[in-house]
Write an enzyme that holds these catalytic residues in place. Sequence first.
Site, mmCIF file in Angstrom:
data_model
loop_
_atom_site.group_PDB
_atom_site.id
_atom_site.type_symbol
_atom_site.label_atom_id
_atom_site.label_comp_id
_atom_site.label_asym_id
_atom_site.label_seq_id
_atom_site.Cartn_x
_atom_site.Cartn_y
_atom_site.Cartn_z
ATOM 1 N N LYS A 122 -20.387 -41.924 8.399
ATOM 2 C CA LYS A 122 -19.832 -43.176 7.897
ATOM 3 C C LYS A 122 -20.297 -44.395 8.694
ATOM 4 C CE LYS A 122 -15.860 -41.163 5.583
ATOM 5 N NZ LYS A 122 -14.412 -40.951 5.543
ATOM 6 N N ARG A 123 -20.815 -44.167 9.861
ATOM 7 C CA ARG A 123 -21.324 -45.294 10.650
ATOM 8 C C ARG A 123 -22.707 -45.752 10.188
ATOM 9 N NH1 ARG A 123 -21.489 -40.753 13.808
ATOM 10 N NH2 ARG A 123 -23.567 -39.968 14.374
#
Length: 283
Positions: A245-246
């Site tokens: 998700k980063r």
Amino acid sequence: MLTRFAPSPTGELHLGHAYSAVLAHDAARRAGGAFLLRIDDIDGARSREEHVAAAIADLDWLGLERDGAPVRQSQHLGDYAAALDHLRARDLVYPCFCTRADIVQSLAAPHGPAGPVYPGTCRHLGADERALRIAGEPHCWRLDMARAAALAGPLVWEEAGQGLRAADPAAHGDVVLARKDAPASYHLASTIDDAAMKVTEVIRGADLIASTDVHRLLQALLGLPTPAYRHHALVCGADGKRLAKRDAAATLATLREAGVDGHALAADLRAGRLPAGYSLRNP
């Protein structure tokens, strides 16, 4: 057939999520079945409503229609508590007061599929000490794996393209079923939810195939049905690592804002075609 897509609302969805959602959606549609959305918001400290809304917008953009309203884990805490009580009554779980640092530093901690295996430090605490410490110390609840695996006996599941696959839950050690900061772990919540939703095929990334060892054991212990499984290849970036998700450049919101056609992207994913710089790999 009934499949599901179950994102955690702790960040924006990326290409890897889209690939998984497309596979689950299409499998259900080909069979004339249903495709459900579950919001895995068991982590109350990190879950955000804006991420729930964004995930729904992403699925709409991709053209993936769902059947029924989204299911939320946070509305089923009582089910997880009841399952834990059932296991506790059978003496299959115990409270653990160790920190992650305690486990990592333990010379007795071997490694399993998900990292260091819990060395069993709290497994043999007496009832009086447990009761005293529960009253005043943060604790999680762990499955007594040796007892549980012996009780369940040999277990298998149906893996797409492979036939029957033997489960090896013992390799994971005494896994956490209820965390210090959440009423249930991923293992417990996902297993119970899939059964409650009557999911017939679980379609998810190959990074979660080892988790199925534990889920198959919990199904046996709790008397739950076993769905079929399909663990697909992972979407990786230019560095060869699976997306997280980063990875802002791969989020569906970023692609949408850049003018990418969501329906066309979904069609490409169905055909195994990814945008430049991304690839499909098995771990």
